[in-house]
Design a protein around this motif. Structure first.
Motif, mmCIF file in Angstrom:
data_model
loop_
_atom_site.group_PDB
_atom_site.id
_atom_site.type_symbol
_atom_site.label_atom_id
_atom_site.label_comp_id
_atom_site.label_asym_id
_atom_site.label_seq_id
_atom_site.Cartn_x
_atom_site.Cartn_y
_atom_site.Cartn_z
ATOM 1 N N VAL A 1 0.713 -1.047 0.002
ATOM 2 C CA VAL A 1 0.305 0.269 0.282
ATOM 3 C C VAL A 1 0.746 0.975 -0.162
ATOM 4 C CG1 VAL A 1 -1.466 1.170 1.004
ATOM 5 C CG2 VAL A 1 -1.584 -0.913 1.358
ATOM 6 N N PHE A 2 0.310 1.958 -1.026
ATOM 7 C CA PHE A 2 0.809 3.592 -0.904
ATOM 8 C C PHE A 2 0.284 4.611 -0.504
ATOM 9 C CE2 PHE A 2 2.137 7.830 -3.130
ATOM 10 C CZ PHE A 2 3.363 7.705 -3.563
ATOM 11 N N GLU A 3 1.031 5.280 1.088
ATOM 12 C CA GLU A 3 -0.386 6.293 2.360
ATOM 13 C C GLU A 3 0.168 7.438 1.555
ATOM 14 O OE1 GLU A 3 -1.016 2.369 5.814
ATOM 15 O OE2 GLU A 3 0.756 4.664 5.907
ATOM 16 N N ILE A 4 -0.522 8.528 1.917
ATOM 17 C CA ILE A 4 -0.261 9.661 0.884
ATOM 18 C C ILE A 4 -0.273 10.492 2.411
ATOM 19 C CG2 ILE A 4 -0.157 11.803 -0.202
ATOM 20 C CD1 ILE A 4 -0.667 9.959 -2.251
ATOM 21 N N ALA A 5 0.661 11.257 3.524
ATOM 22 C CA ALA A 5 0.273 11.961 5.159
ATOM 23 C C ALA A 5 0.345 12.853 4.261
ATOM 24 C CB ALA A 5 1.045 11.344 5.621
ATOM 25 N N ARG A 6 -0.733 13.792 4.153
ATOM 26 C CA ARG A 6 -0.605 15.171 4.241
ATOM 27 C C ARG A 6 -0.941 16.639 5.505
ATOM 28 N NH1 ARG A 6 -3.686 13.884 -0.910
ATOM 29 N NH2 ARG A 6 -2.140 13.845 -2.312
ATOM 30 N N ARG A 7 -1.956 16.681 5.872
ATOM 31 C CA ARG A 7 -2.802 17.203 7.416
ATOM 32 C C ARG A 7 -2.215 16.678 8.009
ATOM 33 N NH1 ARG A 7 -7.105 13.416 5.997
ATOM 34 N NH2 ARG A 7 -7.224 12.720 8.622
ATOM 35 N N PRO A 8 -1.785 18.299 9.192
ATOM 36 C CA PRO A 8 -0.987 17.873 10.033
ATOM 37 C C PRO A 8 -1.173 16.639 11.226
ATOM 38 C CG PRO A 8 -2.452 20.023 9.891
ATOM 39 C CD PRO A 8 -2.839 18.861 8.359
ATOM 40 N N ASP A 9 -2.787 16.505 10.991
ATOM 41 C CA ASP A 9 -2.890 15.683 12.015
ATOM 42 C C ASP A 9 -2.699 13.810 11.659
ATOM 43 O OD1 ASP A 9 -4.787 15.281 10.072
ATOM 44 O OD2 ASP A 9 -6.060 14.198 11.225
ATOM 45 N N GLU A 10 -1.788 14.182 10.139
ATOM 46 C CA GLU A 10 -1.095 12.824 10.501
ATOM 47 C C GLU A 10 -0.496 12.553 9.435
ATOM 48 O OE1 GLU A 10 -3.773 11.957 6.553
ATOM 49 O OE2 GLU A 10 -3.525 13.107 5.331
ATOM 50 N N ILE A 11 0.862 13.518 9.384
ATOM 51 C CA ILE A 11 1.874 13.395 8.964
ATOM 52 C C ILE A 11 2.568 13.716 10.315
ATOM 53 C CG2 ILE A 11 2.324 16.143 9.590
ATOM 54 C CD1 ILE A 11 3.389 15.684 6.147
ATOM 55 N N GLY A 12 2.411 14.273 11.907
ATOM 56 C CA GLY A 12 2.766 13.408 12.360
ATOM 57 C C GLY A 12 3.832 12.491 12.870
ATOM 58 N N PRO A 13 2.534 11.540 12.879
ATOM 59 C CA PRO A 13 3.048 10.018 12.779
ATOM 60 C C PRO A 13 3.692 9.437 11.556
ATOM 61 C CG PRO A 13 0.372 10.517 12.934
ATOM 62 C CD PRO A 13 0.832 11.093 13.042
ATOM 63 N N ALA A 14 3.598 9.609 10.688
ATOM 64 C CA ALA A 14 4.289 9.895 8.977
ATOM 65 C C ALA A 14 5.685 9.667 9.390
ATOM 66 C CB ALA A 14 3.495 10.675 8.154
ATOM 67 N N LEU A 15 5.590 11.327 9.709
ATOM 68 C CA LEU A 15 7.897 11.880 9.981
ATOM 69 C C LEU A 15 7.789 10.289 10.765
ATOM 70 C CD1 LEU A 15 9.462 13.550 9.449
ATOM 71 C CD2 LEU A 15 8.870 14.999 11.803
ATOM 72 N N GLU A 16 8.031 10.200 12.302
ATOM 73 C CA GLU A 16 7.946 8.775 13.192
ATOM 74 C C GLU A 16 8.368 8.075 12.217
ATOM 75 O OE1 GLU A 16 9.011 10.656 15.931
ATOM 76 O OE2 GLU A 16 8.112 12.243 15.713
ATOM 77 N N THR A 17 7.786 7.479 11.164
ATOM 78 C CA THR A 17 7.815 6.046 10.584
ATOM 79 C C THR A 17 8.546 6.131 10.087
ATOM 80 O OG1 THR A 17 5.694 5.616 10.661
ATOM 81 C CG2 THR A 17 6.796 4.942 9.172
ATOM 82 N N PHE A 18 8.839 7.770 9.596
ATOM 83 C CA PHE A 18 10.771 7.977 8.398
ATOM 84 C C PHE A 18 11.719 8.321 9.584
ATOM 85 C CE2 PHE A 18 13.098 11.772 7.590
ATOM 86 C CZ PHE A 18 13.772 11.105 5.617
ATOM 87 N N LEU A 19 11.260 8.096 10.159
ATOM 88 C CA LEU A 19 12.598 8.814 11.013
ATOM 89 C C LEU A 19 13.363 7.804 11.704
ATOM 90 C CD1 LEU A 19 11.589 11.789 13.276
ATOM 91 C CD2 LEU A 19 13.377 11.850 11.535
ATOM 92 N N GLN A 20 12.562 6.554 11.556
ATOM 93 C CA GLN A 20 12.613 5.141 12.529
ATOM 94 C C GLN A 20 13.134 4.552 11.200
ATOM 95 O OE1 GLN A 20 9.571 3.789 14.364
ATOM 96 N NE2 GLN A 20 8.837 5.487 15.355
ATOM 97 N N LEU A 21 13.192 4.474 9.772
ATOM 98 C CA LEU A 21 13.456 3.691 8.848
ATOM 99 C C LEU A 21 14.260 4.431 8.501
ATOM 100 C CD1 LEU A 21 10.343 3.687 6.908
ATOM 101 C CD2 LEU A 21 11.645 1.743 7.538
ATOM 102 N N GLU A 22 14.636 5.931 8.360
ATOM 103 C CA GLU A 22 16.275 6.384 8.143
ATOM 104 C C GLU A 22 17.007 5.910 8.858
ATOM 105 O OE1 GLU A 22 17.177 10.661 7.190
ATOM 106 O OE2 GLU A 22 17.164 10.622 8.857
ATOM 107 N N ALA A 23 16.855 6.198 10.575
ATOM 108 C CA ALA A 23 18.064 5.885 11.366
ATOM 109 C C ALA A 23 18.679 4.457 11.868
ATOM 110 C CB ALA A 23 17.251 5.963 12.607
ATOM 111 N N SER A 24 17.301 3.035 10.806
ATOM 112 C CA SER A 24 17.171 2.039 10.653
ATOM 113 C C SER A 24 18.532 1.760 10.014
ATOM 114 C CB SER A 24 16.768 1.352 10.761
ATOM 115 O OG SER A 24 15.613 1.192 9.384
ATOM 116 N N GLY A 25 18.511 2.502 9.068
ATOM 117 C CA GLY A 25 19.943 2.015 7.798
ATOM 118 C C GLY A 25 21.308 2.693 7.765
ATOM 119 N N TRP A 26 21.508 2.586 6.652
ATOM 120 C CA TRP A 26 23.284 3.408 6.361
ATOM 121 C C TRP A 26 23.085 4.207 7.012
ATOM 122 C CZ3 TRP A 26 24.828 7.880 4.340
ATOM 123 C CH2 TRP A 26 23.258 8.248 2.481
ATOM 124 N N LYS A 27 22.529 5.495 6.904
ATOM 125 C CA LYS A 27 22.185 6.595 7.729
ATOM 126 C C LYS A 27 22.609 6.719 8.971
ATOM 127 C CE LYS A 27 19.502 9.145 3.853
ATOM 128 N NZ LYS A 27 19.218 9.871 3.448
#
Length: 389
Positions: A211-237
């Motif tokens: 599933v491809f998800e798009i978060a835009r609204r302030p109430d949904e973009i916060g949780p989506a950002l935390e998911t991104f941060l976890q993914l980025e920190a889990s990899g080579w970066k």
């Protein structure tokens, strides 16, 4: 406040007069409403110089706080018609010469905002603001060389019989989002590569529906950002210590910036999930009719399925299907192995030296210092490449 030491590094004798004329002001002193209005009228989009982004950068981002601004107003001094965040040449590269450098906005584009209603006049006044601040030159980092902002600055310089000097340049990928997404992907990747990617997607589907998800609204973009941060920190970066979540200032910056831009519908976070598992996520900024692909994070446990590529394919379809978007800047490095084969548009990005006075020996010194720095940097890169081989 503007750092007086940095202002003095530009020109000690003019530090007091520059403060008096307010040619150079603290970034945080610029009225956010005026800045937003200018961004809507800007002759060239730059998602990284939106006020919500830059206020967050200047407040907490590692190594990028407390930038100043060259603000440009119309003849009535009531309407903001130009803006360029700057730091001193000393702060940028420890070169003690009187020049101003575009402040790096935690994104690889520093094209200044100029009012499209009179971009040449805005550019002319921007150059004059820099002179009044005591600078002998402006150095624009990561500017679109053929963009409308650079063209306006070049024309303004030409009136004073001055010319910009390109210090370095590279070509980076972009997307023509006016095309049909599926057709564009077929032409870019070819049938064989698309077949391989479909096979990899089927492997992802073994873990659940993709599933491809798009978060835009302030109430949904916060949780989506935390998911991104976890993914980025889990990899080579994360292994290199460069993930946003690994520095308190960077983490505070991105949380503040994303929420601020979500309030004005200028940011979205895209996530690809396989069942309940997020496998890739990306941050996309939006300014006028252009999108900016800021960062990508992936779960490397799914590396054999190319989750970053899979997300980019979905993002490409999404942007091409959005009538509000006509182009997208990859904001990637030259010859980027992931994005270049997919986004086949190209444009030139470079660092540019803008002289502010004719026949100025100080400008020659600045140019020589920057050329020497660039030569040393390239020599170091060649050594690193040889060591890696």
């Amino acid at each position: 406040m503007v750092d007086i030491a940095h202002q003095a590094a530009i020109n000690p004798a003019s530090a007091r007069s520059a403060a008096t004329t307010r040619a150079l002001v603290p970034l945080t002193s610029v009225d956010a409403g005026q800045w937003r209005a200018l961004a809507q009228r800007a002759v060239e989009p730059n998602g990284y110089y939106l006020p919500g982004w830059m206020f967050a950068v200047s407040a907490t981002a590692r190594g990028r706080t407390d930038a100043a601004v060259l603000p440009v107003f119309d003849r009535s001094s009531t309407r903001l018609i130009g803006l360029m965040p700057v730091i001193s040449l000393w702060r940028a590269w420890k070169i003690p010469l009187p020049a101003l450098v575009s402040a790096h906005p935690y994104g690889t584009l520093c094209s200044p905002l100029l009012d499209e209603r009179d971009a040449i006049e805005a550019a002319t006044r921007l150059l004059q603001q820099a002179r009044e601040a005591g600078a002998h030159a402006l150095i624009l980092r990561d500017v679109a060389l053929d963009g409308a902002a650079m063209r306006s600055l070049s024309e303004a310089l030409g009136r004073d019989r001055l010319k910009p000097r390109v210090l370095s340049s590279y070509i980076r990928a972009s997307l023509d989002a006016t095309q049909d997404g599926e057709r564009m992907l077929r032409e870019a990747l070819g049938a064989r590569k698309l077949k391989e990617l479909r096979r990899q997607r089927h492997r992802l589907e073994e873990h659940g529906p993709v599933v491809f998800e798009i978060a835009r609204r302030p109430d949904e973009i916060g949780p989506a950002l935390e998911t991104f941060l976890q993914l980025e920190a889990s990899g080579w970066k994360g292994k290199r210590g460069t993930a946003l979540a690994q520095d308190a200032g960077d983490a505070a910056f991105i949380r503040r910036a994303v929420l601020a831009l979500a309030e004005t519908a200028q940011c979205e976070i895209v996530t690809l999930r396989a069942g309940t598992s997020p496998v890739a996520a990306g941050i996309v900024l939006r300014h006028q009719d252009r999108a900016f692909f800021f960062k990508l994070g992936i779960d490397e446990h799914f590396a054999k399925c190319s989750p970053g590529v899979q997300l980019t394919l979905e993002l490409t379809r999404h942007l091409c299907g959005d009538p509000a978007i006509t182009s997208a800047d990859s904001t990637a490095s030259a010859d980027h192995p992931m994005i270049n084969p997919i986004w086949r548009g190209r444009f030139a990005i470079g660092d540019v030296l803008i002289p502010l006075r004719r026949h100025d020996p100080v400008v020659a010194l600045i140019h020589a210092a920057l050329a020497g720095r660039n030569a040393a940097y390239e020599a170091a890169r060649r050594v690193v490449r040889r060591l890696r081989k």
